[in-house]
Enzyme design. Sequence first.
Site, short mmCIF file in Angstrom:
data_model
loop_
_atom_site.label_atom_id
_atom_site.label_comp_id
_atom_site.label_asym_id
_atom_site.label_seq_id
_atom_site.Cartn_x
_atom_site.Cartn_y
_atom_site.Cartn_z
N ALA A 139 0.82 -1.21 0.00
CA ALA A 139 0.00 0.00 0.00
C ALA A 139 0.85 1.26 0.00
O ALA A 139 0.56 2.23 -0.71
CB ALA A 139 -0.94 -0.01 1.20
N SER A 155 3.96 1.77 -1.05
CA SER A 155 4.64 2.04 -2.33
C SER A 155 3.64 2.28 -3.45
O SER A 155 3.97 2.97 -4.43
CB SER A 155 5.61 0.91 -2.69
OG SER A 155 5.01 -0.35 -2.67
N ARG A 168 5.55 -12.91 4.73
CA ARG A 168 6.30 -11.69 5.06
C ARG A 168 6.87 -11.71 6.48
O ARG A 168 7.62 -10.81 6.85
CB ARG A 168 5.42 -10.46 4.88
CG ARG A 168 4.35 -10.29 5.93
CD ARG A 168 3.26 -9.30 5.58
NE ARG A 168 3.72 -7.99 5.21
CZ ARG A 168 2.90 -6.99 4.88
NH1 ARG A 168 1.58 -7.17 4.90
NH2 ARG A 168 3.38 -5.81 4.54
N LYS A 209 -13.40 7.49 3.46
CA LYS A 209 -13.80 6.80 2.23
C LYS A 209 -15.08 6.01 2.48
O LYS A 209 -15.16 5.23 3.42
CB LYS A 209 -12.67 5.87 1.78
CG LYS A 209 -11.41 6.61 1.35
CD LYS A 209 -10.18 5.72 1.36
CE LYS A 209 -9.63 5.54 2.76
NZ LYS A 209 -8.31 4.85 2.80
N GLY A 263 -16.64 4.14 -0.05
CA GLY A 263 -16.83 3.18 -1.13
C GLY A 263 -17.66 3.76 -2.26
O GLY A 263 -17.39 4.87 -2.75
N GLY A 318 -8.18 2.46 -2.10
CA GLY A 318 -7.85 3.41 -1.03
C GLY A 318 -6.52 4.09 -1.27
O GLY A 318 -6.35 5.27 -0.94
N ASP A 319 -5.58 3.35 -1.86
CA ASP A 319 -4.28 3.96 -2.18
C ASP A 319 -4.45 5.02 -3.25
O ASP A 319 -3.82 6.08 -3.20
CB ASP A 319 -3.29 2.88 -2.64
CG ASP A 319 -3.10 1.78 -1.60
OD1 ASP A 319 -3.25 2.07 -0.40
OD2 ASP A 319 -2.81 0.64 -2.00
N ASP A 351 -2.54 -3.83 -8.23
CA ASP A 351 -2.70 -2.88 -7.13
C ASP A 351 -2.48 -1.43 -7.55
O ASP A 351 -3.05 -0.51 -6.98
CB ASP A 351 -1.70 -3.22 -6.00
CG ASP A 351 -2.04 -4.55 -5.34
OD1 ASP A 351 -2.93 -5.25 -5.87
OD2 ASP A 351 -1.42 -4.88 -4.32
#
Length: 313
Positions: free
Chosen positions: A37, A39, A109, A228, A230, A260-261, A297
């Site tokens: 998110a 980046s 991760r 936000k 939606g 969202g990003d 993304d």
Amino acid sequence: MSEIDILSFGETMAMFVAEQTGDLAQVAQFHKRIAGADSNVAIGLSRLGFNVAWLSRVGNDSLGRFVVDTLQKEGLDCRHVAVDPLHPTGFQLKSREEAGDDPQVEYFRKGSAASHLSIDAISPALLQARHLHATGIPPALSEATRELSVALMTQMRNAGGSVSFDPNLRPSLWTSQEQMIREINALAALADWVLPGLGEGRLLTGFDDPADIAAFYLDQGAEAVAIKLGAEGAYYRTHLGQGFVAAVPVDKVVDTVGAGDGFAVGMISALLENLSFPEAVQRGNWIGSRAVQSRGDMEGLPTRSELPTRSVA
């Protein structure tokens, strides 16, 4: 003017996206991309012409080289990305869905190179940036990255820069929901602009109404809050006013990840260009609508020439 317009930090993972629909266990072919998110927002701002510095850490492996090469091709300044000789680059698997359903994502991760980012990575050059964008993901990765988030946000404000914060909640990364709420709200109190989703805001504040959620963060010291909603668009509130900005209609939702990003890219870019808050929210809605119409993304994030002409809804 600072050499760096915007500083962003966090973890960029390699992402393997399924080429076929169905259970990930049955998928034989994947397409390699990047994900993260923080980046995503950095890339979106770079595409709009901002000089964006990226602070991160990757493993000394092929996925780390792939991540850095991809970010550099997007125009990010990666001089502050360290190569970790001991820990690997994180990655994820992502399912392919039809009809706009949320994809299945599996993360690999834990113990990654980026989770070993620490306050030692902060340099005076980074604090000369005009703006810092932070999210709630780095502080969820480890105690060291949590300390880094607090230090960067505090020092950037002390240095006279502005700070935006997107909670970007990842409950599975936290020890408990109570810890997540406490830590995220403490970070939001260090930001000028707070950008939660409605569900996030309700969980973090205990309030249902967007106006009450926004008031919670304004009382904590935020200059402005955008929530936000939606398909309903977004609600904004500052100390001077409030309002709703309608969503941009979308014929077909392809991939919800990254919306969202995209909203954050629109908000931050517009506010740094001294547009009004309603105009910033409108740009956020528009870029978010672009993001959901692309598979991936950050593939739908626009260039400067693709932005619509300035107007207020």
